[in-house]
Write an enzyme that holds these catalytic residues in place. Sequence first.
Site, PDB file in Angstrom:
ATOM      1  N   LYS A 201       8.716   7.834  38.424  1.00 28.30           N
ATOM      2  CA  LYS A 201       9.437   7.362  37.241  1.00 28.30           C
ATOM      3  C   LYS A 201      10.825   7.968  37.261  1.00 28.30           C
ATOM      4  O   LYS A 201      10.994   9.189  37.250  1.00 28.30           O
ATOM      5  CB  LYS A 201       8.699   7.769  35.974  1.00 28.30           C
ATOM      6  CG  LYS A 201       9.456   7.377  34.708  1.00 28.30           C
ATOM      7  CD  LYS A 201       8.642   7.601  33.465  1.00 28.30           C
ATOM      8  CE  LYS A 201       9.461   7.305  32.223  1.00 28.30           C
ATOM      9  NZ  LYS A 201       8.681   7.510  31.002  1.00 28.30           N
ATOM     10  N   LYS A 262       8.664   2.871  38.490  1.00 25.01           N
ATOM     11  CA  LYS A 262       9.379   2.433  37.291  1.00 25.01           C
ATOM     12  C   LYS A 262      10.783   3.001  37.287  1.00 25.01           C
ATOM     13  O   LYS A 262      10.931   4.199  37.542  1.00 25.01           O
ATOM     14  CB  LYS A 262       8.589   2.929  36.078  1.00 25.01           C
ATOM     15  CG  LYS A 262       9.266   2.794  34.742  1.00 25.01           C
ATOM     16  CD  LYS A 262       8.429   3.470  33.702  1.00 25.01           C
ATOM     17  CE  LYS A 262       9.108   3.355  32.367  1.00 25.01           C
ATOM     18  NZ  LYS A 262       8.422   4.109  31.345  1.00 25.01           N
TER      19      LYS A 262
HETATM   20  C1  PBG Z   1       8.191   7.292  27.586  1.00 24.86           C
HETATM   21  C2  PBG Z   1       8.289   5.921  28.127  1.00 24.86           C
HETATM   22  C3  PBG Z   1       9.491   5.249  28.349  1.00 24.86           C
HETATM   23  C4  PBG Z   1       9.160   3.961  28.799  1.00 24.86           C
HETATM   24  C5  PBG Z   1       7.764   3.871  28.840  1.00 24.86           C
HETATM   25  N1  PBG Z   1       7.236   5.102  28.438  1.00 24.86           N
HETATM   26  C6  PBG Z   1      10.888   5.660  28.103  1.00 24.86           C
HETATM   27  C7  PBG Z   1      11.384   6.975  28.485  1.00 24.86           C
HETATM   28  O1  PBG Z   1      10.913   7.600  29.447  1.00 24.86           O
HETATM   29  O2  PBG Z   1      12.286   7.428  27.780  1.00 24.86           O
HETATM   30  C8  PBG Z   1      10.169   2.914  29.114  1.00 24.86           C
HETATM   31  C9  PBG Z   1       9.691   1.518  29.204  1.00 24.86           C
HETATM   32  C10 PBG Z   1      10.763   0.494  29.100  1.00 24.86           C
HETATM   33  O3  PBG Z   1      11.976   0.781  29.142  1.00 24.86           O
HETATM   34  O4  PBG Z   1      10.398  -0.687  28.973  1.00 24.86           O
HETATM   35  N2  PBG Z   1       7.124   8.049  27.916  1.00 24.86           N
END
Ligand code: PBG
Length: 337
Positions: A201, A262
Amino acid sequence: MHHPGGFPTTRLRRTRRHAWLRAAVAETALAPSDLVWPLFVHAAAKPAAVPSMPGVERLSIDGVVRAAEEAARLGIPAVALFPVVDPELKTDDGRLATDPGNLACRAVRAIRQRLGDAVGIVCDVALDPYTTHGHDGLLGTGTILNDETVEVLCRQAVVLADAGCQVVAPSDMMDGRVGRIRWALDAAGHHEVCILSYAAKYASAFYGPFRDAVGSSATLATAAARGVPDKKTYQMDPANADEALREVALDVAEGADMVMVKPAGVSLDVIHRVKREFGLPTLAYQVSGEYAMIRAAAERGWLDGPRAARESVLVIKRAGADAILTYFAPEIARGLG
Ligand code: PBG
């Protein structure tokens, strides 16, 4: 091979000439079963639009149940739930995350009650919806605490599994959390609950609209103004791909059943390498910003929205993803039906 006249005997255009032939030779096909639909759930009774994600709404628990029913009808195997927590319920330690009565747990129970096992439920394991500072973990002095956070995430995963969630998805990027969560789930009797680890991520600019949707843009901005370090101190640097493989290797060793890359569309190389190297179920998340870009351009008439949406998801599958989390899921599934 060339004819005497100099023309090639091989003409790749031949197999592109007819729609039926293009369909017959297509290497990748998208099916509704490749999609997971992310849903935002809030405590209010009425739906609320997310301005930076046209077409996406925060839904009530009933609304989420109806959406899950629609997913089942469309052949979408699972939904991913994200709670929008009232600001007055957020705390520095995000303790609501481990409360079995929280919105996420209530939504999980409501879906399972109505739909049984007809649709899967994926729940994020991370503290950001629940903390006043918007971080995925506990805040120490000048840092997001790793090991202390992991203990809380274990309890969060267990309450979600108790509620009936079949897949917990740690999206927090703390080190060592997958192994600890596996152990906690097993100790609570949840041997069959899967861990979908957000293994790779990235600290991405493309999460902005999601943070608007769950209200963490504001909490993060306030924290940043107070000097709290940002998510770059635990999420990955988009410059790195070898490091993504190390992340995946660790999570697999710790017991992850599936891994996530992601954001998806800007990490196709990483999806490809992860799938090829590990051969395990590899999911990819087409995140809010990727969705918003296509929607915004389509609204201006600059792109053919439905075509761009389908193509953007198809190529994520071509790169190697077994399933794709996408806010376009219902629209794409309807088009395939
Ligand atoms: C946070 C989380 C995020 C997303 C999914 N879970 C955002 C972040 O890490 O700040 C982002 C998903 C998206 O942008 O569609 N645990």
